[in-house]
Scaffold this motif. Structure first.
Motif, PDB file in Angstrom:
ATOM      1  N   UNK A 266       7.414  -3.078  10.759  1.00  0.00           N
ATOM      2  CA  UNK A 266       7.386  -1.724  10.795  1.00  0.00           C
ATOM      3  C   UNK A 266       7.113  -1.228   9.192  1.00  0.00           C
ATOM      4  N   UNK A 267       6.353  -0.270   9.147  1.00  0.00           N
ATOM      5  CA  UNK A 267       6.105   0.162   7.762  1.00  0.00           C
ATOM      6  C   UNK A 267       6.622   1.704   7.538  1.00  0.00           C
ATOM      7  N   UNK A 268       7.420   1.790   6.563  1.00  0.00           N
ATOM      8  CA  UNK A 268       8.058   3.351   6.510  1.00  0.00           C
ATOM      9  C   UNK A 268       7.288   3.840   5.077  1.00  0.00           C
ATOM     10  N   UNK A 269       7.110   5.192   5.128  1.00  0.00           N
ATOM     11  CA  UNK A 269       6.662   5.869   3.804  1.00  0.00           C
ATOM     12  C   UNK A 269       7.770   7.078   3.810  1.00  0.00           C
TER      13      UNK A 269
ATOM     14  N   UNK B  87       0.943  -1.290   0.127  1.00  0.00           N
ATOM     15  CA  UNK B  87      -0.030   0.064  -0.057  1.00  0.00           C
ATOM     16  C   UNK B  87       0.928   1.225   0.034  1.00  0.00           C
ATOM     17  N   UNK B  88       2.042   1.162  -0.872  1.00  0.00           N
ATOM     18  CA  UNK B  88       2.762   2.315  -0.851  1.00  0.00           C
ATOM     19  C   UNK B  88       3.691   2.662   0.034  1.00  0.00           C
ATOM     20  N   UNK B  89       3.845   1.531   1.031  1.00  0.00           N
ATOM     21  CA  UNK B  89       4.701   1.548   2.123  1.00  0.00           C
ATOM     22  C   UNK B  89       5.734   0.602   2.004  1.00  0.00           C
ATOM     23  N   UNK B  90       7.146   0.779   2.910  1.00  0.00           N
ATOM     24  CA  UNK B  90       7.912  -0.215   2.787  1.00  0.00           C
ATOM     25  C   UNK B  90       8.061  -1.029   4.022  1.00  0.00           C
ATOM     26  N   UNK B  91       8.070  -2.217   3.876  1.00  0.00           N
ATOM     27  CA  UNK B  91       7.761  -2.904   5.048  1.00  0.00           C
ATOM     28  C   UNK B  91       9.230  -3.702   5.459  1.00  0.00           C
ATOM     29  N   UNK B  92       9.390  -3.652   6.993  1.00  0.00           N
ATOM     30  CA  UNK B  92      10.731  -4.134   7.411  1.00  0.00           C
ATOM     31  C   UNK B  92      10.064  -4.957   8.421  1.00  0.00           C
TER      32      UNK B  92
END
Length: 402
Positions: A151-154, A139-144
């Motif tokens: 953790x999801x970063x945008x 959903x447009x986020x980068x998942x770690x």
């Protein structure tokens, strides 16, 4: 510009270089590293003496990158060997140029340079998150994946510097290929580079000479000849001269199932001069001692002569001919787990001149993830640093356009 956030994924030389360039421009930078500490492969490379770059002329240097040379030349124009030496010395790490033209830090280790570099990045406000593994996008986020959970970063932009697939236990395992391929990024298959090759030694030869070098030899495959040193191993041959031919040897084996390597054990003498030396009376010397004295061959070189089919010729001319053309059959290549580097990766036509992915605007790629390869000798690290500069500056320019 207002402070914006870029996440750099991968804390090797390419990623840390991109992070440094961005932070110097006032960008908020977060670096993610899947391993418990940064730059593990960089530290491993420095165990035998950290070969940062090479001092040879620009045209020869660029030519080391084969088909990728035209693109890599642009990176080197932005961050040349001279720039790299100046950068290292700016971190308090004096360098020197060896007799081979290779450039090393005087400390001969990677750890002092890395400590100084990480300290500089910390002063610039770069946050390094270890044990933070990128597992995909959602959903447009980068998942770690982290020890504390997902953790999801945008961030506003991302620099990918995840490495190729060699020495996967040090962190670069090539697992990123599926996600990028699903996003429409064309990826060349990851293949071993700068690796050893299999030779079916006799058990006696392998046991006696494994670990011994063949110094000052010339290796020929197809139309290419490389001078240097090869190392005998239990499985076959490795070492600098082998690595310089590794791309050609690998492709020949893939195409034909095996390939011939011709070894000149005395490249400093032509055949006539060597034959003249070998025509001298042997006296009471054993064959091995005579070959050492008259032929200038090491025990390992004599062993190699005995290893190929047929008796050692007694005539000086035939013997000289054999010494200057020992023919070995290479039957396979060592895999990615033992290779120094890898070939393949994100195809260069998938990124623009700023190293931004055409399929994913705002996502930049640097280092060994890209489809280029080069021999050892400083060329690998130089291109990783240089591509990190290009990607970092590219991300900075892209943010300024937003």
């Amino acid at each position: 510009m207002d402070a914006k956030t870029v996440h750099v994924i991968g804390a090797g030389p390419a990623g840390l270089t991109a992070a440094e360039r961005l932070a110097q421009a006032g960008v908020c930078v977060v670096v993610h590293e899947a391993m418990p500490s940064p730059a593990r492969k960089f530290l491993m490379a420095g165990r035998g003496g950290l070969n940062l770059t090479h001092s040879e002329p620009e045209a020869a240097f660029v030519g080391r990158y084969g088909e990728a040379a035209p693109r890599v030349a642009g990176w080197l124009a932005r961050f040349s060997p001279t720039h790299l030496v100046g950068w290292a010395e700016g971190l308090g790490q004096a360098t020197f140029t060896g007799s081979s033209g290779r450039v090393f830090p005087k400390a001969m280790k990677a750890s002092p340079l890395l400590r100084a570099w990480l300290a500089r990045l910390s002063e610039l406000g770069v946050e390094v998150r270890t044990r933070s593994r990128w597992v995909g996008r959602r959903n447009g986020g980068w998942v770690f994946a982290t020890p504390e959970g997902e953790r999801v970063e945008r961030p506003e932009a991302v620099v990918l510097a995840l490495g190729g697939a060699s020495w996967p236990r040090l962190g670069s395992d090539g697992s990123w290929t599926d996600d990028l391929a699903a996003a429409g990024v064309a990826i060349a298959p990851l293949r071993p580079s700068n690796m050893g090759f299999d030779v079916a030694w006799s058990p006696v030869f392998a046991e006696r000479f494994a670990g011994q070098p063949l110094k000052n030899v010339a290796l020929r495959q197809g139309g290419r000849t490389v001078r240097g040193e090869a190392m005998i191993s239990a499985y076959g041959l490795e070492g600098g001269a082998i690595y310089a031919l590794s791309a050609d040897l690998r492709e020949a084996i893939v195409r034909d199932g095996a390939t011939e390597l011709v070894v000149d054990l005395r490249p400093d003498l032509d055949e006539a001069a060597l034959a003249a030396r070998l025509a001298r009376p042997r006296g009471k010397d054993s064959v091995s001692n005579w070959l050492r004295k008259a032929g200038g061959l090491s025990p390992a070189a004599v062993g190699l002569l005995r290893e190929i089919p047929g008796e050692i010729p007694t005539g000086a001319e035939k013997l000289a001919r054999r010494i200057k053309a020992v023919r070995l059959k290479l039957t396979g290549a060592q895999g990615l787990a033992r290779a120094i580097s890898s070939a393949g990766g994100v195809r260069l036509d998938q990124v623009d001149d700023r190293l931004m992915l055409k399929a994913l605007p705002g996502v930049f790629v640097a280092g060994e993830m890209l489809d280029w390869e080069a021999p050892t000798g400083g060329y690998l690290l130089q291109a990783c640093f240089a591509s990190g500069v290009v990607a970092g500056e590219g991300a900075k320019a892209w943010l300024a356009e937003r």
